[in-house]
Write an enzyme that holds these catalytic residues in place. Structure first.
Site, PDB file in Angstrom:
ATOM      1  N   GLU A 105       0.840  -1.211   0.000  1.00  7.49           N
ATOM      2  CA  GLU A 105       0.000   0.000   0.000  1.00  7.49           C
ATOM      3  C   GLU A 105       0.870   1.254   0.000  1.00  7.49           C
ATOM      4  O   GLU A 105       0.565   2.237  -0.679  1.00  7.49           O
ATOM      5  CB  GLU A 105      -0.943  -0.031   1.213  1.00  7.49           C
ATOM      6  CG  GLU A 105      -1.981  -1.147   1.066  1.00  7.49           C
ATOM      7  CD  GLU A 105      -2.902  -1.271   2.266  1.00  7.49           C
ATOM      8  OE1 GLU A 105      -2.367  -1.474   3.376  1.00  7.49           O
ATOM      9  OE2 GLU A 105      -4.126  -1.153   2.105  1.00  7.49           O
ATOM     10  N   GLU A 125      -4.135  -9.504   3.961  1.00  5.38           N
ATOM     11  CA  GLU A 125      -5.033  -9.164   5.086  1.00  5.38           C
ATOM     12  C   GLU A 125      -6.209 -10.131   5.228  1.00  5.38           C
ATOM     13  O   GLU A 125      -6.685 -10.375   6.334  1.00  5.38           O
ATOM     14  CB  GLU A 125      -5.555  -7.736   4.916  1.00  5.38           C
ATOM     15  CG  GLU A 125      -4.519  -6.650   5.190  1.00  5.38           C
ATOM     16  CD  GLU A 125      -3.544  -6.413   4.052  1.00  5.38           C
ATOM     17  OE1 GLU A 125      -3.594  -7.129   3.019  1.00  5.38           O
ATOM     18  OE2 GLU A 125      -2.697  -5.508   4.191  1.00  5.38           O
TER      19      GLU A 125
END
Ligand code: NAI
Length: 701
Positions: A105, A125
């Site tokens: 990210e 995640e």
């Protein structure tokens, strides 16, 4: 500061430096924003590179900060990415080795990204029951394309950088740099600086469009397939929703949607269970009185006594890890049979394409066999897996004591016998330990490491490290009958028996337990493992505990010769060669007759009662085990049940499940069960630890 700053020519280099994987902890995040500010302020700097020191670009969030205020402290990752995007000089992420979660990210917030080939790139995640929470679901579809991004986000699996760079139209990587990454990226950054000095705008992933030619159809298809595959886990479907938002909504609205989804998933019991399991797994190897730097004994060769069901499977673990094995048996034909089974198992893997033929031969070449104890004397460790009979164990351990070299580790795979007693058969009890593998030993993840009263600390540390090497989840147990897992399962089995007496059929119990999420109910499990195994154990155990009441149905079943799948008859009927469990009239009759003999009028029992009696039996015994120090922590008990007994992962293990229900409610249910005249009122007295925690409004975790 966990990031370093240097200037090379006109390029500033910010190097994340937070071993082992440059987790984005608070100090690292500060290091990035400080570095960016310095570079912005320095007129001699025209471009900025962000990279990672050592073995990773970044593995993502720093798990050591999870749950602490530091994890949320500003600058949080979202803020760092905003600073990156606002930077007036080009920022290039120089990605190598590992780029995962928050690391990816962060990179997606940079203006440019270059990568070394072979980099593992992932947004994992979902494996913690979450969606990426710092823009991953909004930026990756824009950079990589919707379908590829969705695959990565839903699966959480890593993809190699060079594969991603081949995706048509991708803007994830501007360049794959072969050779020295830093030389390449500094040149690349200088080049970009020159371009932008002429006024070209800096590219931002947020400004790209995530599009799909048939978005509605595609997302509907994704919902159907992902929904079917992820039944008990909400996160994968929410990954689809978050990526759909990247297509449907403007960037900022999509970010808001991602945040809402992230926060709602964070509260789900499933995500709590997955995060619990993640940390529980890491906690298992921490043994309070055995420091992490305890010197280990070298184990370069392993001997195994017994080439039966367990001996063969145990041997395969070491062969697969490249560790030579010598197996000893009493007779040549037992050795031949054992080796043939190992071959058969490996050949099945070769046939399925899971193992290369040359690897298989390499592994088999590491295996030797013998009938003579003399041949074991150069082994660094021996694991005994002979019949479960203390007299046989005595013979074997006396023989081992006579031949094994000084310092060799002597392990027993016993499932029920006293490890201290076995240790006392030798003159070196400090070298003796239990290694309780689960069947099939080459498949099951769990290894209960049984620490005897005299086991040396370095022996324990060595066996736990070796367990990791052969890819097991090692959980340390003290010595008691059944150790952690089987001691608890005894109470679970007793409840299963009582349920039959009170009115259930085996299929009703199994169905309820399987609906709860267990891989298999207790009766199908018994048929698979062999009902005679438990029968044998009960004969010994209940001789020692004549006052302990249990249901005789399982004994009656064995007296009928119904041992399970191996005799094509157990709690269920089986067609030879098949595994389908068919309800049996003979068994129903036997249970009904037994019930009548006991004078019990059957009653209708709800699925809830079935599940709670079985699971809370595990919880109550588990609490005793923790309190007695047999288990080091409640989460170790959970790991045992998740990895060795098919407890549903989305419930996090029995102790985690009890926490989710609330210990007060668990105790209330136990009190109700204790009032049932057909049950064992004494067993249902809440373990003192459980009673205390419930009274204080606390949880096991
Ligand atoms: P098994 O009966 O399949 O194999 C035992 C092997 O040991 C036989 O091949 C036998 O010939 C050999 N053996 C017996 N006495 C010997 C001696 N004095 N010297 C050398 N070899 C000898 O038994 P299994 O199931 O492999 O069990 C072995 C041990 O593992 C037992 O202690 C058992 O309680 C334990 N265990 C078994 C599990 C299972 O699911 N089968 C699970 C966990 C532990």
């Amino acid at each position: 500061m966990s990031a370093n700053y240097e200037v090379r020519g006109n390029v500033a280099v910010i190097t994340l430096d937070n071993p082992p994987v440059n987790g984005l902890g608070h100090a690292t995040r500060l290091g990035i924003t400080d570095g960016l500010a310095r570079a912005q302020a320095d007129a001699a700097v025209a471009a900025i590179v962000i990279t990672g020191a050592g073995k990773a670009f970044s593995g993502g969030a720093d798990i050591r900060e999870f749950g602490s205020p530091k994890a949320l402290a500003e600058p949080n990752l979202l803020s760092v990415i905003l600073v990156l995007e606002a930077c007036s000089k080009p920022v290039v992420a120089a990605i190598h080795s590992v780029c995962m979660g928050g690391g990816l990210e962060l990179a997606l917030g940079c203006h440019y990204r270059v990568a070394s080939p072979g980099t593992q790139v992932a947004l994992p995640e979902v494996k913690l029951g979450l969606v990426p929470g710092a823009g991953g679901t909004q930026r990756l579809p824009r950079a990589l394309g919707v379908e590829n991004a969705l695959n990565m986000i839903v699966s959480g699996e890593a993809v190699k950088s060079e594969m991603l760079a081949m995706a048509p139209g991708q803007k994830l990587f501007d360049k794959i740099i072969e050779g020295d990454l830093m030389t390449g990226v500094v040149a690349f950054a200088a080049e970009k600086a020159a371009e932008h000095s002429k006024g070209a705008a800096l590219p931002l992933v947020r400004n790209l469009k995530a599009t799909h030619p048939n978005a509605d159809g595609f997302f509907q298809f994704a919902r159907n397939t992902v929904g079917a595959m992820s039944r008990n886990f909400p996160a994968p479907l929410q990954c689809v929703e978050a990526v759909a938002a990247a297509v449907k909504l403007p960037f900022d609205a999509g970010m808001k949607r991602e945040r809402e989804i992230f926060i709602s998933l964070m509260m789900t019991p499933e995500s709590k269970a997955l995060r619990h399991a993640f940390f529980a797994e890491r906690a298992t190897s921490k043994i309070p009185d055995v420091p992490a730097d305890t010197p280990l004994r070298a184990v370069d060769k392993v001997a195994i006594i017994g080439a039966g069901t367990m001996g063969g499977g145990i041997a395969m673990n070491f062969l697969s890890a490249g560790i030579p094995v010598v197996t000893l048996e009493m007779k040549q034909d037992a050795l031949d049979k054992g080796v043939a089974t190992i071959r058969k198992n490996y050949e099945a893997q070769v046939k399925k394409g899971k193992l290369k033929a040359d690897k298989y031969e390499q592994r088999m070449a590491l295996l030797s066999t013998t009938l003579a104890y003399e041949d074991l004397k150069d082994a660094d460790m021996v694991i005994e897996a002979v019949f479960e009979d203390i007299v046989v164990k005595e013979q074997v351990f006396k023989a081992l004591d006579a031949v094994m070299k000084a310092g060799a580790i002597l392990a027993t795979n016993t499932s029920t016998l006293d490890v201290d007693k076995i240790a006392a058969f030798t003159k070196r009890p400090e070298d003796v330990i239990g290694t309780h593998f689960f069947s099939p030993a080459n498949v099951m993840k769990l290894l209960e490491v049984v620490r005897g009263a005299k086991t040396a600390k370095d022996v324990l540390a060595t066996v736990v490290a070796l367990g990791k090497k052969i890819r097991k989840t090692c959980v340390v147990s003290g010595v008691c009958d059944g150790f952690i897992g089987n001691r608890m399962i005894e109470q679970y089995s007793r409840q299963a028996g009582f349920l039959l007496e009170e009115g259930c059929t085996p299929q009703q119990v199994d169905k309820a337990v399987e609906k709860f999420g267990f891989a298999m109910g207790p009766f199908r499990m018994g048929d698979l493992a062999g009902n005679d195994v438990g029968w044998y154990i009960r004969k010994r155990r209940y001789l020692e505990k004549p006052n302990l009441r249990y249901s005789k149905t399982a004994d009656l079943l064995c007296e009928m010769g119904r041992y399970g799948q191996k005799t094509s008859a157990g709690w269920y009927d089986y067609v030879p060669g098949k595994r389908d469990a068919i309800p049996s009239k003979l068994v129903t009759d036997m249970i009904e007759k037994h019930r009548a003999d006991l004078g019990i009028t059957p009653r209708k029992i709800s699925d809830d009662e079935i599940v709670h009696r079985l699971v809370y039996a595990l919880v109550n015994e588990g609490a005793k085990i923790v309190e007695e120090g047999i288990a080091l922590r409640a989460s170790d008990v959970d790991m045992i049940y998740l990895t060795g007994y098919g407890f549903p992962l989305f419930r996090g293990g029995p102790m985690c499940y009890a926490d989710t229900v609330g210990l007060f409610n668990v105790v209330q249910a136990m009190n109700r069960f204790a009032a049932n005249p057909h049950d064992d009122a004494q067993f249902w007295q809440p373990a003192p630890l459980l009673a205390r925690l419930a009274a204080d409004g606390k949880s096991f975790s």
